[in-house]
Write a protein that holds these residues in place. Structure first.
Motif, PDB file in Angstrom:
ATOM      1  N   LEU A 182       0.842  -1.198   0.000  1.00  0.00           N
ATOM      2  CA  LEU A 182       0.000   0.000   0.000  1.00  0.00           C
ATOM      3  C   LEU A 182       0.877   1.248   0.000  1.00  0.00           C
ATOM      4  CD1 LEU A 182      -2.987   0.993   0.265  1.00  0.00           C
ATOM      5  CD2 LEU A 182      -2.476   1.352   2.662  1.00  0.00           C
ATOM      6  N   SER A 183       1.947   1.221   0.804  1.00  0.00           N
ATOM      7  CA  SER A 183       2.835   2.387   0.831  1.00  0.00           C
ATOM      8  C   SER A 183       3.561   2.531  -0.495  1.00  0.00           C
ATOM      9  CB  SER A 183       3.872   2.259   1.948  1.00  0.00           C
ATOM     10  OG  SER A 183       3.327   1.603   3.043  1.00  0.00           O
TER      11      SER A 183
ATOM     12  N   ILE B 284       2.774   1.636  -3.433  1.00  0.00           N
ATOM     13  CA  ILE B 284       1.908   2.147  -4.487  1.00  0.00           C
ATOM     14  C   ILE B 284       1.762   3.653  -4.378  1.00  0.00           C
ATOM     15  CG2 ILE B 284      -0.517   2.252  -5.174  1.00  0.00           C
ATOM     16  CD1 ILE B 284      -0.704  -0.657  -4.841  1.00  0.00           C
ATOM     17  N   SER B 285       1.748   4.123  -3.140  1.00  0.00           N
ATOM     18  CA  SER B 285       1.558   5.554  -2.932  1.00  0.00           C
ATOM     19  C   SER B 285       2.804   6.373  -3.233  1.00  0.00           C
ATOM     20  CB  SER B 285       1.148   5.805  -1.476  1.00  0.00           C
ATOM     21  OG  SER B 285       0.178   4.901  -1.072  1.00  0.00           O
ATOM     22  N   PHE B 286       3.957   5.706  -3.341  1.00  0.00           N
ATOM     23  CA  PHE B 286       5.188   6.458  -3.567  1.00  0.00           C
ATOM     24  C   PHE B 286       5.358   6.793  -5.037  1.00  0.00           C
ATOM     25  CE2 PHE B 286       7.543   4.364   0.230  1.00  0.00           C
ATOM     26  CZ  PHE B 286       6.672   5.003   1.097  1.00  0.00           C
ATOM     27  N   PRO B 287       5.676   8.051  -5.337  1.00  0.00           N
ATOM     28  CA  PRO B 287       6.020   8.351  -6.725  1.00  0.00           C
ATOM     29  C   PRO B 287       7.344   7.655  -7.087  1.00  0.00           C
ATOM     30  CG  PRO B 287       6.186  10.308  -5.331  1.00  0.00           C
ATOM     31  CD  PRO B 287       5.692   9.212  -4.471  1.00  0.00           C
TER      32      PRO B 287
ATOM     33  N   PHE C 196       9.945   8.678  -8.491  1.00  0.00           N
ATOM     34  CA  PHE C 196      11.184   9.412  -8.214  1.00  0.00           C
ATOM     35  C   PHE C 196      11.552   9.366  -6.729  1.00  0.00           C
ATOM     36  CE2 PHE C 196       7.729  12.510  -8.950  1.00  0.00           C
ATOM     37  CZ  PHE C 196       7.616  13.063  -7.686  1.00  0.00           C
ATOM     38  N   PHE C 197      10.534   9.219  -5.867  1.00  0.00           N
ATOM     39  CA  PHE C 197      10.826   9.107  -4.440  1.00  0.00           C
ATOM     40  C   PHE C 197      11.604   7.825  -4.166  1.00  0.00           C
ATOM     41  CE2 PHE C 197       9.128   8.257   0.021  1.00  0.00           C
ATOM     42  CZ  PHE C 197      10.019   9.138   0.622  1.00  0.00           C
TER      43      PHE C 197
ATOM     44  N   TYR D 198      15.175   8.159  -5.704  1.00  0.00           N
ATOM     45  CA  TYR D 198      16.163   8.979  -4.982  1.00  0.00           C
ATOM     46  C   TYR D 198      16.545   8.383  -3.638  1.00  0.00           C
ATOM     47  CZ  TYR D 198      15.963  12.587  -8.510  1.00  0.00           C
ATOM     48  OH  TYR D 198      16.074  13.263  -9.682  1.00  0.00           O
ATOM     49  N   ILE D 199      15.601   7.691  -2.990  1.00  0.00           N
ATOM     50  CA  ILE D 199      15.964   7.020  -1.733  1.00  0.00           C
ATOM     51  C   ILE D 199      17.027   5.974  -2.019  1.00  0.00           C
ATOM     52  CG2 ILE D 199      15.152   5.389   0.001  1.00  0.00           C
ATOM     53  CD1 ILE D 199      12.690   6.928   0.309  1.00  0.00           C
TER      54      ILE D 199
END
Lengths: 545, 286, 318
Positions: free
Chosen positions: C140-141, C143-146, C148-149, C152-153
């Motif tokens: 769920l998390s 899926i919510s992440f773009p 690029f996030f 870059y992480i």
């Protein structure tokens, strides 16, 4: 030999609305080898839950919380999963209500038959195939040698149900659980399956738990009957005793559901015909005729029952009359004036005078409208009453359907099935109609509730004098409520006439088949009717199964 | 309002967290000029200067919580204004897409026939084209401006809304209570308004949450690609892009707006999940 | 002709129609612009002569159908036109980049598909267990992440802090296969993570849907072992929805690649498309969009056809 099954003080709970609620509250039963016990009761009685619990199984969302289930010396409530697995299919087998859903669509009938004996190491695939053919034959399935190579969706409902019985018997189990195995079938098909089951279990001396809501069905096949209500035992006894000399009022009520008081009216003069259907033919746009040259008429203040099995076209007739399905040929006359084929072209006045009540009150009521809005809209729309006048009329209607004014502010989800159907009736009454078409209005209801609804409809007719066109597959309902009867088969009218004409012999052959198929309480009825069928078949009547 | 609090109290922790995240973001978006310590485009220091994580940072006279961005603007301020711009545009776009999608979907479901055929086939074709690619193509022709962005994304997204609202309405439309209304002689709008809409509300509200997430992420992605909101407007996607080069030096500035995007999406998803779970109910027991 | 063939042919026909409509939109999308494209691109200060010359270069002086026919026959013959920005043939610009993008997408798919399907199945089979709950929260998390996030992480931790992988995915022809694989590890992991989440959730839902069918209860009551129920009873029926899930996610991956390429400055088609959009280099945009859209359409088409073929009811008609 020891007793086969002893259930003691069985308690089962189900998870609903975020808490565990009791479904079965301490039921005990015993079963000897080769004995058949019938579990009967209305919905919510817990009969199905008890049935599969005797395999040591609880459906997801249910749990066995107390009591013991002793099968041949072993307590299934305490047994490990592996012990239970080895027992299931081999010594205890299950026959479900819907064979169409319970057969895996990806495998053939034979593959699914052989799976139990082969995987439990009882026989090889070749032996299983021989056994399958033998069982298919003894269950009267057509082409027993080749039917096993078919896929479930390639076989008819009645045959599939028998194939499932065969599958359950593959390992000669000691006990079979039959969970409403004939409920989804047509009445003439039901007989066939019922007698196949009866013969097969007698022949193999298999014990069985037979679950159904129909006392007459269970009377044919069981040695003993247990009556259940709300998860409690009402009474248990031999079939003869339960049927002839019930001890409890509830059982007596169940026995009497088929007798609704009926005040038959005399036919008045002939010009009081309000609806006439003339040579109607109709199809659902794929070229297959569902109705073929059907004619009938409805007289003022009378009830015409249209009876037939699935596929007979009886519901299509209702759709044609209401204008939902414009016919391809023929016409409908209302008070001698032709009706537009589509409801869209009919005047509000005409729409108002013909109302309809449906089979499933659940889907016939908008879950987001309160009772007062459901009835109120109909009142306002047709009679133009507003404000206090509308309120008063709604109140009057709610009293007519024998509910109190406390129901006005409820949503449909807060009503029982019977209460919902009453609200549907009130909505139809609000239009002050001359004709109400009742499409299987009692089929989705429990028997006792169905009886109340029929009585209510009868009372309303006596008071208000409208006509009913009563569509049903249930001959008991027909006998109870009709003045005239129309018998349909394969989209055609087989026979029609007054109730006495149709129900008194000599019958038309199909009517005869239909009438003789209705289970009666007499435990010897099944054997008698099978003989009668052989006679009918000898005369060339097609019995489709 | 009381009901809302009661409902919220009974909600699982995850849903409460979701509501909390959404409320914070909405608050920041609405009161941006009041909360933000600086103006949207004020330059207050050097590039990537002093966050709370930076021990050697020079202390600014006015406190700067998250330090500065690639051209020395206050990151915290940009973040708050970014909430306003990014969420605002995503919200307006989703509203527009729902308006168009639901209207068309309900009309198709109720009227059926050729209207349904024409609308559905058109939508089929549009849905066969990947949204991002389609949007890139149109933006390359039309150029990037906020109205173009909103209209393009709303129309592309409306095809999805159309599909779902048509399906929901179809399920309701075959119910006998709708047939009763038709047979009574009720008009199209009355049936949509009183019979279909109230019953379609629950699934559509959940869908609104999901579509909002999608649109929001989509706009963020476009901005990140440099094709969404244009500088100097603060917006989370562009902020990631502008500060991206810092990541190679271990500067976490680009991760902060990216995390803000992720956090809001997680929050909305948590609430939608709870909502769907409540709506589907526990399986009926026989 | 039986029902199965007919259904597949219908799908194929729909695919062809879709591709045709897409090509129409791409080639004639220019008409959407209020006013004139040449004007919009050159600005108000352009002289009438330059405008006229530019219109001619774009082919705007010809009627619409001529422009479409010229363009589509060009595409079909492998002539994609000339870039407005670099004045080089579009084919030259696209060639190597297309290969790079396919390489990245293929590697990601090769990791993502097996991992997602296996994890999704496990989550469904051990429903409501801690494993399932953990998986469901994590996906769920994710899926919510773009994209690029996530990207870059990964760069921050795996490239900058611990220097395991290169932060910028450079490819050149001197690298052997494993060097290339190493170079694209971060973009591949990013894409994989993003797609896995979707694919796993959908696989789980598809299998759960099958596992609650009455025939699974029947198999349990026939005393079948859990593994047999899963392999013989659930799997054949879950196959069709799961295949569908996989192919749909591959289609999603093709699009997700655009953002990831930009994050890692990867010399792929997506990067080129984004650059060309900002430069309004129409011939390049049109060609890349056509490639992306066709791949997407073809993958969706494959999903539909496979779903039809793997449905037992359609495979064994009455």
């Amino acid at each position: 030999m020891s007793r086969l099954l002893t259930i003691k003080d069985l308690k089962i709970e189900g998870y609903q609305e975020e808490k565990w609620n009791g479904i079965v509250h301490g039921v005990s039963l015993t079963l000897e080898r080769g004995e058949v016990i019938g579990l009967i009761g209305e919905s919510g009685a817990g009969k199905s839950t008890i049935g599969i619990a005797s395999m040591g199984y609880a459906r997801p969302g249910c749990r066995i919380t107390g009591g013991s289930i002793e099968f041949d010396g072993m307590d299934l409530a305490q047994a490990s999963d592996e012990e239970l697995r080895k027992l299931r299919g081999v010594r205890i087998a299950y026959v479900a209500q819907s064979a169409a859903a319970s057969f895996n669509p990806a495998h053939t009938l034979l593959q699914q038959f052989a799976e139990t004996p082969v995987k439990h190491g009882v026989m090889t695939f070749a032996e299983a195939e021989v056994k399958a053919i033998e069982l298919y034959r003894s269950l009267d399935l057509p082409n027993p040698e080749s039917i096993g190579s078919r896929y479930p969706h390639q076989v008819s409902g009645g045959q599939l149900q028998r194939a499932m019985v065969a599958m359950a018997m593959s390992c000669d189990p000691d006990l079979i659980i039959f969970d409403e195995p004939t409920t989804a079938l047509d009445v003439t098909t039901q007989i066939e399956v019922l007698s196949s089951i009866k013969n097969a279990i007698k022949q193999h001396n298999t014990a069985a738990i037979y679950i159904t809501h129909d006392l007459a069905v269970v009377a044919q096949i069981s040695d003993r009957i247990m009556v259940l209500r709300y998860g409690n035992e009402v009474e248990t006894g031999l079939v003869g005793q339960i049927v002839q000399d019930p001890k409890e009022d509830y059982t007596r009520e169940l026995l009497s559901v088929r007798n609704v008081r009926h005040d038959t009216m005399e036919h008045s003069d002939s010009d009081s015909t309000i609806l006439e259907v003339k040579n109607i033919s109709a199809s659902y746009g794929n070229g297959v005729r569902v109705l073929n040259n059907v004619s009938t008429k409805v007289t003022k203040g009378m009830t015409v029952a249209v009876v037939g099995e699935s596929g007979s076209g009886k519901s299509t007739m209702a759709r044609v009359i209401t204008g939902l399905l414009p016919p391809e040929e023929g016409e409908i006359l209302f008070h001698g004036q032709p009706l537009s084929p589509s409801f869209k072209d009919r005047s509000l006045d005409l729409l108002q005078r013909i109302q309809m009540i449906y089979q499933m009150p659940d889907v016939a009521l908008n879950p987001r409208q309160k009772v007062k809005d459901v009835i109120g809209r109909s009142v306002e729309f047709y009679t133009g009453l507003k404000g206090e006048y509308k309120k008063a009329r709604v109140l009057e209607l709610i009293e007519k359907i024998e509910l109190s004014d406390s129901y006005l502010d409820r949503f449909p989800s807060e009503l029982s099935g019977g209460e919902k159907q009453r609200v549907c009736i009130a909505r139809a009454l609000a239009a002050e109609p001359e004709l109400i078409i009742c499409d299987e209005v009692t089929s989705a209801l429990d028997q006792l509730v169905a009886k109340e609804i029929l009585t209510l409809l009868q009372d309303l007719q006596n008071e208000l004098g409208m006509s009913y066109l009563f569509i049903t597959h249930d001959l008991a309902t027909v006998k109870a409520i009709s003045d005239d009867i129309v018998v349909m088969y394969g989209g055609e009218v087989v026979e029609q006439g007054s109730k006495t004409e149709i129900l008194t012999p000599p019958h038309h052959d199909y009517t005869d088949l239909l009438l003789s198929s209705v289970p009666e309480m007499d435990p010897n009825w099944l054997d008698g009717v099978l003989q009668h069928r052989l006679d009918l078949e000898a005369r060339g009547v097609i019995i489709h199964t | 309002m009381n009901d809302f609090w009661k409902l919220l109290k009974s909600a699982p922790f995850a849903a409460k967290l979701g509501v909390f995240i959404i409320l914070i973001n909405v608050f920041a978006a609405i009161f941006a000029p009041v909360i933000a310590p600086y103006a949207e485009t004020d330059v207050i220091g050097d590039m990537w200067d002093g966050g709370f994580w930076d021990e050697n940072a020079p202390q600014h006279s006015p406190v700067s919580l998250l330090g500065t961005d690639h051209i020395g603007r206050d990151l915290f301020t940009r973040l708050i204004y970014g909430a306003r711009n990014t969420i605002g545009i995503a919200f307006v776009t989703t509203l527009l897409s729902f308006g168009v999608g639901i209207t068309a979907g309900f009309i198709a479901a109720t009227l059926r026939g050729w209207v349904d055929q024409v609308l559905s086939r058109t939508v089929d074709v549009f849905m066969a084209i990947p949204t991002l690619i389609f949007a890139l193509m149109i933006l390359s022709v039309m150029g990037t401006s906020i109205p173009v962005l909103i209209v393009v994304i709303a129309i592309l997204d409306a095809t999805r809304v159309y599909r779902i609202s048509r399906a929901v309405a179809m399920d309701i439309e075959v119910m006998e209570y709708v047939e009763v209304a038709k047979l009574r002689g009720e008009g199209l709008w009355w049936i949509i308004r009183h019979e279909i809409l109230p019953n379609a509300l629950a699934p559509l509200v959940a869908e609104f949450g999901l579509r909002f997430c999608f649109v929001f992420l989509f706009i963020a992605a476009l901005s990140f690609l440099g094709l969404g909101l244009q500088p100097p407007t603060a917006d989370w996607g562009s902020m990631v892009r502008e500060n991206a080069s810092g990541i190679s030096y271990g500067i976490i500035v680009p991760l902060i707006p990216a995390a803000a995007i992720a956090l809001l999406t997680v929050g909305v998803n948590l609430v939608v999940d709870w909502f769907l779970h409540k709506a589907s109910g526990i399986r009926e027991i026989k | 002709m039986d029902g199965l063939t007919l259904m597949i042919l219908k799908r194929l026909a729909f695919g062809v129609v879709t591709l045709f409509v897409i090509s129409l939109i791409i080639s004639l999308g220019v008409e959407l612009l209020p006013g004139d494209l040449a004007q919009a691109m050159l600005g108000q200060s352009a002289t009438p002569e330059t405008l006229a010359a530019f219109r001619k270069e774009l082919g705007l002086d010809q009627p619409m159908y001529v422009r479409y026919l010229t363009w589509i026959t060009g595409i079909l013959q492998g002539d994609l036109g000339t870039s407005l920005a670099s004045h080089r043939p579009v084919v030259d610009l696209l060639g190597g980049r297309l290969g790079n993008t396919i390489f990245l997408a293929a590697v990601s798919a090769a990791i993502a598909v097996p991992v997602a399907v296996i994890l999704g199945m496990l989550a469904a089979l051990y429903r409501e267990s801690w494993f399932d709950k953990f998986i469901s929260m994590t996906t769920l998390s994710t899926i919510s992440f773009p994209e690029f996030f996530v990207g870059y992480i990964l760069v921050l931790f795996l490239a900058v802090e611990f220097n395991v992988f290169p932060s910028i995915a450079k490819l050149n022809s001197r690298m052997d296969f494993f060097d290339q694989l190493y170079a694209i590890s971060l973009p591949a992991i990013t894409l994989t993570l993003v797609v896995i989440a979707h694919m796993m959730r959908m696989t789980r839902a598809a299998i759960l849907n099958v596992m609650t069918s009455p025939y699974i209860e029947m198999a349990t009551l026939k005393g079948m072992t859990r593994s047999r129920i899963i392999v013989k009873h659930a799997f054949p029926n879950a196959l069709s929805p799961v295949i569908n899930v996989i192919v749909l996610n591959l289609a999603y991956l093709v699009v997700g690649v655009v953002v990831v390429e930009v994050v890692f400055v990867y010399p792929g088609l997506g990067q080129l498309l984004v650059d060309s959009v900002s430069k309004r280099d129409l011939p390049v945009v049109q060609a890349s969009v056509m490639i992306f859209a066709s791949t997407y359409v073809l993958l969706n088409l494959t999903a539909d056809v496979l779903a039809i073929i793997s449905n037992p009811k359609l495979r064994h008609p009455k």
